[in-house]
Structures are given as structure tokens and as C-alpha cells.
Design an enzyme around this catalytic site. Structure first.
Site, PDB file in Angstrom:
ATOM      1  N   GLU A 147       0.924  -1.164  -0.068  1.00 16.84           N
ATOM      2  CA  GLU A 147      -0.225   0.022  -0.054  1.00 16.84           C
ATOM      3  C   GLU A 147       0.883   1.482  -0.028  1.00 16.84           C
ATOM      4  O   GLU A 147       0.483   2.022   0.747  1.00 16.84           O
ATOM      5  CB  GLU A 147      -0.909   0.101   1.121  1.00 16.84           C
ATOM      6  CG  GLU A 147      -1.764  -1.262   1.046  1.00 16.84           C
ATOM      7  CD  GLU A 147      -2.893  -1.285   2.335  1.00 16.84           C
ATOM      8  OE1 GLU A 147      -2.922  -0.362   3.086  1.00 16.84           O
ATOM      9  OE2 GLU A 147      -3.823  -2.288   2.483  1.00 16.84           O
ATOM     10  N   GLU A 165      -6.121 -10.694  -1.377  1.00 16.04           N
ATOM     11  CA  GLU A 165      -6.930 -10.562  -0.132  1.00 16.04           C
ATOM     12  C   GLU A 165      -8.385 -10.322  -0.423  1.00 16.04           C
ATOM     13  O   GLU A 165      -9.157  -9.539  -0.096  1.00 16.04           O
ATOM     14  CB  GLU A 165      -6.620  -9.278   0.603  1.00 16.04           C
ATOM     15  CG  GLU A 165      -5.113  -9.298   0.847  1.00 16.04           C
ATOM     16  CD  GLU A 165      -4.725  -7.871   1.786  1.00 16.04           C
ATOM     17  OE1 GLU A 165      -5.501  -7.296   2.334  1.00 16.04           O
ATOM     18  OE2 GLU A 165      -3.260  -7.651   1.736  1.00 16.04           O
TER      19      GLU A 165
HETATM   20  C1  XIL Z   1      -5.885  -6.410   8.387  1.00 15.68           C
HETATM   21  C2  XIL Z   1      -6.121  -7.643   9.096  1.00 15.68           C
HETATM   22  O1  XIL Z   1      -7.393  -8.404   8.626  1.00 15.68           O
HETATM   23  C3  XIL Z   1      -6.602  -7.419  10.897  1.00 15.68           C
HETATM   24  O2  XIL Z   1      -6.695  -8.432  11.247  1.00 15.68           O
HETATM   25  C4  XIL Z   1      -5.281  -6.683  11.196  1.00 15.68           C
HETATM   26  O3  XIL Z   1      -5.812  -6.149  12.390  1.00 15.68           O
HETATM   27  C5  XIL Z   1      -5.061  -5.454  10.403  1.00 15.68           C
HETATM   28  O4  XIL Z   1      -4.832  -5.846   9.067  1.00 15.68           O
HETATM   29  N1  XIL Z   1      -4.839  -4.544   3.741  1.00 15.68           N
HETATM   30  C6  XIL Z   1      -3.886  -5.176   4.097  1.00 15.68           C
HETATM   31  C7  XIL Z   1      -4.021  -6.378   5.455  1.00 15.68           C
HETATM   32  O5  XIL Z   1      -2.763  -5.531   3.418  1.00 15.68           O
HETATM   33  O6  XIL Z   1      -3.012  -6.758   5.672  1.00 15.68           O
HETATM   34  C8  XIL Z   1      -5.060  -5.775   6.285  1.00 15.68           C
HETATM   35  O7  XIL Z   1      -5.338  -6.649   6.962  1.00 15.68           O
HETATM   36  C9  XIL Z   1      -6.442  -5.305   5.416  1.00 15.68           C
HETATM   37  C10 XIL Z   1      -6.071  -4.366   4.604  1.00 15.68           C
END
Ligand code: XIL
Length: 384
Positions: A170, A286
Site C-alpha cells: 500500500e 486478499e
Molecule cells: C488487516 C487484518 O485483517 C486485521 O486482522 C489486522 O488487525 C489489520 O490488518 N490490507 C492489508 C491487510 O494488506 O494486511 C489488512 O489486514 C487489511 C487491508
């Protein structure tokens, strides 16, 4: 040994995809890289993906696998790759400036190996999930040393066991106002744009076997903001490639919005091809579908989530450079939405392939159809 040799090996592994899920690890463990295929009718997702030379898997947490046996069994049955949802982040593995705690990721890496799954690392560099000591310890003069030590230690520990790393997560933010669209972050503040090159080179040195990815979100739909972000991500990838930064893949997070009319087959397919033309592989990293804009009725939401999955994943898998699809969770029992993005009506979110009782939903069937319809990737499994 030259880096070229390793990049060749990485490319080879990447194009094998699920053919040898967890290859380096599986081969080393002596186990066959192929997961025994189930009955033709009820093939699990990992087998359907593997049959096309692809990987399917999911994020998870230690406690879900350790404390919920039914969930662990389903995860092992369905997933050919595992990514720690939280437990490879700085706030978990860096309790103090001079300490690392690998208890949780070691458990997940061992679970993946035990179940002949590939293991994905996420993330080495992110602007979120930083430990409390970070803000009062890291500064312009020590940031590079701290970053290099983190990557050398973490990626070095799992060297040879990781399919792919999200090296930088990101880094693009159009709201930051910079010509290069880089996000304001401690890393940019302390090291300038060069932090990205530093991170990828450190990761390549620590683990020459892993596929090194840049991972981002908000680049999936046709809305102007997402079009602009896609262009900025593409520009970043071009800059990195033209500077010979050792990057091999783009991770597209695909946190989709169920029912969003802003999906364009053509725009997504064109973007994927532009990324592939840079010589990069692509992972959907994701995947889930936010159902907050939809009515409460579960059946209505499930159909919309499934449609969103199928339209996106079928277009993605039509691009040969796409090698893996991971959902951000396997079951609604453990989606992060209920904690981080709850529905205003309080109804539990339904963004994932399995429901809270671990039963397949229409989204599961949509994924199964997308894998079954996907063109086979070159490699041994396609010749089965
Ligand atoms: C989120 C997880 O789902 C949570 O459990 C944690 O507390 C914070 O991170 N983009 C990403 C992920 O790359 O690492 C994030 O995941 C969600 C957004």
C-alpha cells in the site's frame, strides 16, 4: 551465484503456481508436491486450482487453526497456500527494538508445511500495524539500518519456505498530492522514495527463492479514483522495473464491494495485461466482498457476493500471468469485517466462500466455477 540464476528459479516457481504448492518446502520435506485430489464431484478449491497450475488459499490467524479443529480441517482441505492475516506484521513480531518474536508465524509456517501448502509472507514494509516503540525509536538516521535488519531477519528466517512476499504494501495514495503518488509514511519521510528499492533488494538478498511482490488495493473497479490509482501503480511498477529493482509480481488485494456496478471486464483485463507485459506475475491476495451496502437478507447478499467473486476472478484467471487467488479469510466465522467494517444493522458480514458454519456459499461455487473454467497454466499439472 548470480541474481539472474535466482530470478530464473523464481520465474520457474511462479509459473509452476500450485503445481508444486509449497515446492521448496514440500520437496525438502520429501512429501509429494501434489495434494491428493478428492472425489471428482466435490473437489476442494485447492485441487481445482492446482488442476490448472494455480494456487487457491486464504489468510488466517494462529488461534483459528489451533483452537477451532473443525475450521482447521476445512482450511487444510480447501487451501493450497496460507498467508498470515496479522501475525507477520511488525506489531506482532517486533515486541521491542532489539527483539523478534516468531512464535506465531512459525506456527503458521509449520501448519502450511504439514498440510503441503505454500506459505506467503505479508508484509515486510507497511505504514500500519507498527509497534508502539516505532514512533519514538525510528528516525532519519537509523531507519535504513532498522529496515534492512528487519527484512534480513524476517525474510532470512523463512528463506526457501516462502512462495511469495508482499515486500511493500500500500505505498500508493493519490491523496498524498505527490507527483509519484507515494503515500506519506514513516518510510517515505525517513528514506524518501528509495525505501522501496531498499526493501526489495534486502528481501532478494535474504530470500532469493521467494517471489517478491508489491501489494495494493483500490485498483479493481472502473471508478475514476480507481482508474487513477491503477495508473499510479503501473507507473510505480514501471519505475521499479526500469531501475532493475528485483520485483517479480503485483499483489492485487481485491477487497471488492458486492453489488458495486463499477466493474469493467475490459478495464481489468487491460490493466492485468499491462502488468504482465512488464514481465510480472500477478496474485489476487486478499479477496473478499463487502456486503454492507446490501439489504440484510442473507440469500440476497450471498448471491451478490458470488456474482462479484465470479465476475472478478474469471476475468483475472483469463490472464495467464495470474498465478494465485487468496481470500482474506475462508469462512464468515472469522472475517475481519465484523471487527473493522461492521454493518450498520449489526448483521454479521457474509464476504467469504464459507458461511459461519463452514458450509459452502454461492461465493464458493463461483470460485469453483472460475477455477474450472480457467485456462491451464503451463507446467506438469496441466499435463495430468
Ligand atoms: C488487516 C487484518 O485483517 C486485521 O486482522 C489486522 O488487525 C489489520 O490488518 N490490507 C492489508 C491487510 O494488506 O494486511 C489488512 O489486514 C487489511 C487491508
Amino acid at each position: 551465484m548470480s541474481m539472474d540464476h535466482f530470478i530464473d528459479r523464481r520465474t520457474f516457481l511462479a509459473s509452476l503456481g500450485a503445481l508444486t504448492a509449497g515446492a521448496p518446502f514440500a520437496f525438502r520435506s520429501g512429501r509429494p508436491p501434489f495434494w491428493p485430489l478428492g472425489a471428482a464431484a466435490g473437489l476442494p478449491l485447492r485441487a481445482r486450482a492446482q488442476a490448472k497450475g494455480l494456487l487457491y488459499g486464504s489468510s488466517t490467524l494462529v488461534r483459528y487453526l489451533r483452537d477451532d479443529k473443525a475450521f482447521s480441517a476445512r482450511f487444510a482441505e480447501e487451501c493450497g497456500i496460507l498467508v498470515p492475516e496479522w501475525e507477520l506484521k511488525w506489531e506482532v513480531i517486533r515486541p521491542a527494538p532489539d527483539r523478534f518474536d516468531f512464535t506465531a508465524p512459525d506456527f503458521l509456517a509449520a501448519y502450511a508445511a504439514e498440510h503441503t501448502m505454500a506459505f506467503r509472507g505479508h508484509p515486510l514494509v507497511w505504514h500500519e500495524s507498527l509497534p508502539p516503540w516505532f514512533a519514538t525509536t525510528v528516525n532519519r538516521s537509523n531507519a535504513e539500518t532498522i529496515l534492512r535488519k528487519h527484512i534480513a531477519t524476517v525474510a532470512g528466517r523463512y528463506a526457501g519456505k516462502v512462495h511469495s512476499w508482499d515486500v511493500v504494501n500500500e505505498a500508493i495514495d493519490l491523496g498524498g498530492g505527490r507527483p509519484d503518488s507515494l503515500r506519506a509514511s514513516p518510510w517515505l519521510d525517513f528514506l524518501g522514495p528509495d525505501y522501496i528499492r531498499i526493501a526489495f533488494e534486502a528481501a532478494a538478498q535474504a530470500d532469493p527463492h521467494a517471489l517478491l511482490c508489491y501489494n495494493d488495493y483500490g485498483i479493481e473497479f472502473k471508478w475514476p479514483k480507481e482508474q487513477a490509482k491503477r495508473a499510479a501503480v503501473l507507473e510505480l511498477l514501471r519505475r521499479l522495473k526500469s531501475s532493475n529493482v528485483p520485483i517479480q509480481a503485483l499483489g492485487i488485494q481485491a477487497h471488492l464491494r458486492a453489488g458495486d456496478p463499477g466493474f469493467s471486464v475490459q478495464e481489468l483485463a487491460t490493466f492485468l495485461r499491462q502488468v504482465a507485459d512488464l514481465g510480472l506475475k500477478i496474485l489476487i491476495t486478499e479477496l473478499d466482498a463487502d456486503d454492507r451496502a446490501l439489504p440484510k437478507d442473507p440469500a440476497t447478499r450471498d448471491q451478490a457476493v458470488a456474482k462479484t467473486y465470479e465476475s472478478f476472478v474469471s476475468v483475472a484467471l483469463a490472464e495467464p500471468a495470474v498465478i494465485a487467488v487468496l481470500t482474506w479469510g475462508l469462512s464468515d466465522r472469522y472475517t475481519y469485517f465484523n471487527k473493522m467494517r461492521p454493518r450498520t444493522d449489526g448483521a454479521p458480514a457474509r464476504p467469504l466462500p464459507l458461511d459461519a458454519d463452514l458450509k459452502p456459499k454461492p461465493a464458493y461455487d463461483a470460485l469453483a466455477r472460475a477455477f474450472d473454467a480457467a485456462p491451464a497454466r503451463p507446467g506438469p499439472s496441466a499435463q495430468k
